[in-house]
Enzyme design. Structure first.
Site, PDB file in Angstrom:
ATOM      1  N   ASP A   1       1.764  15.107  -2.484  1.00  0.00           N
ATOM      2  CA  ASP A   1       1.436  13.698  -2.696  1.00  0.00           C
ATOM      3  C   ASP A   1       1.416  13.423  -4.193  1.00  0.00           C
ATOM      4  O   ASP A   1       0.649  14.035  -4.932  1.00  0.00           O
ATOM      5  CB  ASP A   1       0.051  13.424  -2.072  1.00  0.00           C
ATOM      6  CG  ASP A   1      -0.346  11.953  -2.161  1.00  0.00           C
ATOM      7  OD1 ASP A   1       0.349  11.191  -2.851  1.00  0.00           O
ATOM      8  OD2 ASP A   1      -1.351  11.585  -1.531  1.00  0.00           O
ATOM      9  N   MET A   2       2.282  12.535  -4.638  1.00  0.00           N
ATOM     10  CA  MET A   2       2.331  12.229  -6.067  1.00  0.00           C
ATOM     11  C   MET A   2       1.085  11.445  -6.475  1.00  0.00           C
ATOM     12  O   MET A   2       0.587  10.623  -5.720  1.00  0.00           O
ATOM     13  CB  MET A   2       3.581  11.410  -6.408  1.00  0.00           C
ATOM     14  CG  MET A   2       4.896  12.110  -6.133  1.00  0.00           C
ATOM     15  SD  MET A   2       5.084  13.669  -7.011  1.00  0.00           S
ATOM     16  CE  MET A   2       5.014  13.121  -8.704  1.00  0.00           C
TER      17      MET A   2
ATOM     18  N   ASP B   1       6.486   8.723  -2.122  1.00  0.00           N
ATOM     19  CA  ASP B   1       5.794   9.696  -2.965  1.00  0.00           C
ATOM     20  C   ASP B   1       5.097  10.803  -2.181  1.00  0.00           C
ATOM     21  O   ASP B   1       4.209  11.462  -2.709  1.00  0.00           O
ATOM     22  CB  ASP B   1       4.793   8.991  -3.883  1.00  0.00           C
ATOM     23  CG  ASP B   1       3.617   8.420  -3.112  1.00  0.00           C
ATOM     24  OD1 ASP B   1       3.752   8.212  -1.900  1.00  0.00           O
ATOM     25  OD2 ASP B   1       2.575   8.181  -3.728  1.00  0.00           O
ATOM     26  N   GLU B   2       5.477  10.983  -0.940  1.00  0.00           N
ATOM     27  CA  GLU B   2       4.848  12.025  -0.143  1.00  0.00           C
ATOM     28  C   GLU B   2       5.882  12.777   0.670  1.00  0.00           C
ATOM     29  O   GLU B   2       6.816  12.181   1.201  1.00  0.00           O
ATOM     30  CB  GLU B   2       3.837  11.424   0.841  1.00  0.00           C
ATOM     31  CG  GLU B   2       2.501  11.093   0.233  1.00  0.00           C
ATOM     32  CD  GLU B   2       1.570  10.483   1.272  1.00  0.00           C
ATOM     33  OE1 GLU B   2       1.392  11.089   2.336  1.00  0.00           O
ATOM     34  OE2 GLU B   2       1.041   9.393   1.013  1.00  0.00           O
TER      35      GLU B   2
END
Length: 415
Positions: free
Chosen positions: A18-19, A112-113
């Site tokens: 996860d960003m 983003d995941e």
DNA sequence: TCTGGGGTCCTAGGACCC
DNA sequence: TCTGGGGTCCTAGGACCC
């Protein structure tokens, strides 16, 4: 948690990457003078709501969804960064690609995941979950210069929950055999897939924490929520059966909608919004080399949504044709009530065959024109070139606002 | 308490076909 | 007229995700 040796093989090993504050981090990376400072990403220069913000901003209490005005009261030095969706998509793509080097068993969950199924490559990393977790973070950092958080466990749901525990730049590992224990005191609504609706239902049975789930039979959830319900019952015990699905399937719908000035009663204005949506849908179809024949068109009044499915004569990616459907539907169904939202979507979009009607010169011309327009708009911004009515920005607030979700991300990953 | 925008999946029920 | 099986397509509604 536990770094003791020796490590043993896990039946299944799942990670979630996860960003951290993804869009804001990219802005700080690209504009170094923003590093260490509170940055808020907004929808274009004129955006008034915060899409996401840096951790420095969060320290002031600024958060996603907040109005910029409110945020500035908490943090006067807040820097406003207009969203750059194309840039975010580019960074996202490169990150996802590099993760494929760790395992091809990768599911992109959002921009983003990503989930990684590491079950089959444990030996390569000496059965050491810490080594794998750190590797994921390193790979992401090497390609993007950005930090992420990683959760690692024996099932999807627990991995996802674990990733949230330490942010930013976290690494949380939960051994599968300890998952149930780790989740015991966790609120069921903290699990991904359990929100207010299901939460309310569970509360009726006295289920608040994951550990409470065992007090009710799985059948109760199955009856009320079907298979997803049964899954939740297992998730609460750290036994999510859901697998990592690396298949990139084609999008099933492709649409755009807009909340318009409340209670708009001027037909021309409403049609203009519908035209705007039709052109956005058409442009995106073209961008992804797709066409569709069935479109969903809808507008929302005080009495709820008025919806239709309507077909064009043949597959199309032409905004004018889509708008024709909108116009027909709207003129039939609208009776002067105030409108609050509009929505247009292409259903079941399919790859453009690229050959039908090519022998018709008009169609060839139209395609050439579209190509040129799309190219210019891609470079200079959405609707730099468009139908004349859409250029009138005074009657079309926010027309320039870019869609901040990267387009066709899942599709573009192929090839 | 919660903007606004873009999606997915599941279920139930009705219409229609053989 | 009623019963039953199988299948498809479509719609509406609910719930959830980032």
């Amino acid at each position: 948690m536990d770094q003791s040796l020796p490590h043993h093989k896990w039946t299944k090993m799942i990670a979630l990457m996860d960003m951290n504050a993804f869009f804001a981090s990219i802005e700080q990376k690209d504009y170094p003078w923003w590093r260490g400072r509170p940055v808020a990403v907004t929808n274009g220069k004129i955006g008034t709501g915060i899409i996401t913000c840096s951790y420095e901003a969060r320290a002031f209490g600024v958060h996603t969804g907040m109005r910029l005005v409110e945020a500035r009261k908490l943090c006067p030095q807040l820097i406003q960064a207009p969203a750059r969706p194309y840039r975010y998509a580019e960074v996202s793509r490169s990150i996802m690609h590099s993760l494929e080097n760790i395992t091809p068993d990768l599911e992109i969950f959002s921009v983003d995941e990503a989930f990684l199924d590491l079950s089959h490559c444990q030996r390569l990393y000496h059965y050491d979950p810490w080594q794998i977790g750190k590797l994921i973070k390193q790979v992401v950092f090497d390609i993007s210069g950005l930090l992420c958080s990683v959760g690692l466990s024996g099932d999807r749901s627990t991995a996802k929950w674990a990733a949230k525990q330490m942010k930013p730049n976290g690494l949380t590992i939960i051994k599968p055999e300890l998952a149930e224990q780790a989740l015991a005191e966790v609120s069921v609504t903290d699990l991904c897939g359990v929100n207010k609706g299901i939460g309310r239902f569970l509360a009726q049975y006295g289920v608040y924490r994951c550990a409470d789930m065992k007090h009710i039979p799985i059948s109760v959830l199955g009856q009320r929520f079907g298979n997803p319900g049964k899954r939740i019952w297992l998730m609460a015990q750290g036994k999510d059966p859901e697998v990592i699905n690396g298949h990139v399937c084609e999008a099933k719908t492709l649409g755009h909608g807009k909340v318009i000035p409340p209670n708009t009663t001027k037909g021309q204005t409403i049609l203009l919004y519908l035209m705007h949506m039709a052109e956005k849908v058409a442009a995106r179809l073209r961008l992804n080399q797709l066409q569709a024949q069935v479109f969903s068109i809808a507008f929302k009044t005080i009495n709820g949504w008025q919806k239709t499915r309507s077909r064009t004569i043949s597959c199309t990616d032409d905004g004018k044709q889509i708008f024709k459907l909108c116009k027909f539907f709207f003129q039939q169904k609208w009776q002067g009530e105030g409108v609050f939202q509009v929505h247009v979507a292409a259903l079941d979009p399919r790859p453009a065959s690229g050959q039908q009607d090519f022998f018709i010169k008009d169609d060839q011309d139209r395609q050439n024109l579209h190509q040129m327009i799309d190219k210019i708009n891609h470079r200079y911004g959405e609707f730099t070139l468009c139908n004349a009515p859409l250029l009138n920005r005074s009657s079309m607030p926010n027309v320039i606002a870019p869609a901040w979700k990267p387009d066709g991300h899942r599709n573009t990953l192929e090839h």
